[in-house]
Design an enzyme around this catalytic site. Sequence first.
Site, PDB file in Angstrom:
ATOM      1  N   VAL A 102       0.880  -1.164   0.000  1.00 57.92           N
ATOM      2  CA  VAL A 102       0.000   0.000   0.000  1.00 57.92           C
ATOM      3  C   VAL A 102       0.919   1.217   0.000  1.00 57.92           C
ATOM      4  O   VAL A 102       1.950   1.204   0.682  1.00 57.92           O
ATOM      5  CB  VAL A 102      -0.865   0.020   1.276  1.00 57.92           C
ATOM      6  CG1 VAL A 102      -1.638   1.329   1.393  1.00 57.92           C
ATOM      7  CG2 VAL A 102      -1.824  -1.166   1.292  1.00 57.92           C
ATOM      8  N   CYS A 103       0.565   2.227  -0.791  1.00 58.65           N
ATOM      9  CA  CYS A 103       1.261   3.521  -0.698  1.00 58.65           C
ATOM     10  C   CYS A 103       2.764   3.319  -0.957  1.00 58.65           C
ATOM     11  O   CYS A 103       3.141   2.531  -1.834  1.00 58.65           O
ATOM     12  CB  CYS A 103       0.943   4.086   0.689  1.00 58.65           C
ATOM     13  SG  CYS A 103       1.298   5.820   0.976  1.00 58.65           S
ATOM     14  N   THR A 104       3.613   3.968  -0.193  1.00 62.10           N
ATOM     15  CA  THR A 104       5.055   3.874  -0.437  1.00 62.10           C
ATOM     16  C   THR A 104       5.650   2.527  -0.011  1.00 62.10           C
ATOM     17  O   THR A 104       6.856   2.314  -0.168  1.00 62.10           O
ATOM     18  CB  THR A 104       5.808   5.013   0.275  1.00 62.10           C
ATOM     19  OG1 THR A 104       5.439   5.002   1.648  1.00 62.10           O
ATOM     20  CG2 THR A 104       5.464   6.361  -0.327  1.00 62.10           C
ATOM     21  N   THR A 122       1.908   3.622  -6.284  1.00 62.07           N
ATOM     22  CA  THR A 122       2.281   4.037  -4.933  1.00 62.07           C
ATOM     23  C   THR A 122       1.563   5.357  -4.649  1.00 62.07           C
ATOM     24  O   THR A 122       0.712   5.780  -5.450  1.00 62.07           O
ATOM     25  CB  THR A 122       3.826   4.166  -4.815  1.00 62.07           C
ATOM     26  OG1 THR A 122       4.179   4.497  -3.465  1.00 62.07           O
ATOM     27  CG2 THR A 122       4.393   5.240  -5.737  1.00 62.07           C
TER      28      THR A 122
END
Lengths: 227, 227
Positions: A102-104, A122
Amino acid sequence: MENTTQIAIHFYEDMTALDAVGPYQVLVLLPGAEVKLVAAKVGPVRTDTGLYLVADSTFTHVPSPDIILIPGGLCTKHVIEDKHTLDWIKAADKTSTWTTSVCTGALILGAAGLLKGLAATTHWNALSNLAQYDATPVSNRVVHKGKIITGGGVSAGIDTALYLAALVAGEEVAKTIQLSIQYDPEPPFNSGSPATASTATLVSARESLSKRIDKLNCGNKKEKDNQ
Amino acid sequence: MENTTQIAIHFYEDMTALDAVGPYQVLVLLPGAEVKLVAAKVGPVRTDTGLYLVADSTFTHVPSPDIILIPGGLCTKHVIEDKHTLDWIKAADKTSTWTTSVCTGALILGAAGLLKGLAATTHWNALSNLAQYDATPVSNRVVHKGKIITGGGVSAGIDTALYLAALVAGEEVAKTIQLSIQYDPEPPFNSGSPATASTATLVSARESLSKRIDKLNCGNKKEKDNQ
């Protein structure tokens, strides 16, 4: 008897709380889910806004989960440079059914060499960083290539986890989880992505993220207490 | 100099993790936010799916927050019957600017006598329980009456918190927070409320919630370690 699905969520200092807890709240409701909250050390882990979440397992406790989920965070540099963490991710990925971020968290998968030649996503503010890991940045909410699934920023983790829940246990189970947590979003504003936000909001969000990253002094952290 | 806004989020055993962390992730990004994670005792608090979140303050540390937020949980009976918690909520509400709840947190506000004669909302599966506190159940996402704001189930907390963020700091700040956390939801299914879910999904979600509540043995809990 229900089959067990072992799900490892990686906890690390300065991860974003909602990046971990959003997908956690979906995946823990999968029938047969055995969720392990995995860090270098068992105990409280500080998130990038100060809340502590408690890790219940170390890397050695969870060598071969069915699902790996790496949340994002404002500081990922210390994780990306931590051989112990990357070795665990690489080894666990060899036998996992799904390896996800998830995300970074995608940057951590990238640093582990798992995104080479793949499309991935990202947080919008970190998209360009994916290229250094030979990944092709895509600004979709959820990108699924082989057994690798990457999700967008923070709250996109809930969408990603529902998508994954449907792959693991079927759409009907995913829909039941969605209704249980009443995931029926209606944001009061249409400002959740650079495509819909105004230029002023985008400038302001970039500034705010940048200030928060500076404040956390991200360049000077190390994964702690590795054994 | 920025004004400080003190935000008290109540942590209690068997609250739902995302109920607390969703709004937390929004409110902690308010300029000048001073978030206190308030429980009977400082330390890890078990949520209703097993993850522990760490409380950093006791009730006595935070007598008069600007914002009170009570998350929901599968078991609220032990909180509803706990005089110490209700006394804190009642006293804090006297000087708060906003008194708010997510999900079944509304039942706790109700037990503290704060919803009398008001329209309010909660998780869809608990809506009818509001009537016992002389509140009028409404199935909206966010219900705002005077200084009381109640939100729907679990993930509705993010919407509620953005709504509140705009009241506290203006729409532009709320939009910046929304973009920072990339809250641009696109659930893969349209099954997040009883109005959109199929009857089969509704039956299945009710069964699943009921099993989880039974397993937690909710009738036999007490708020622990009250001082």
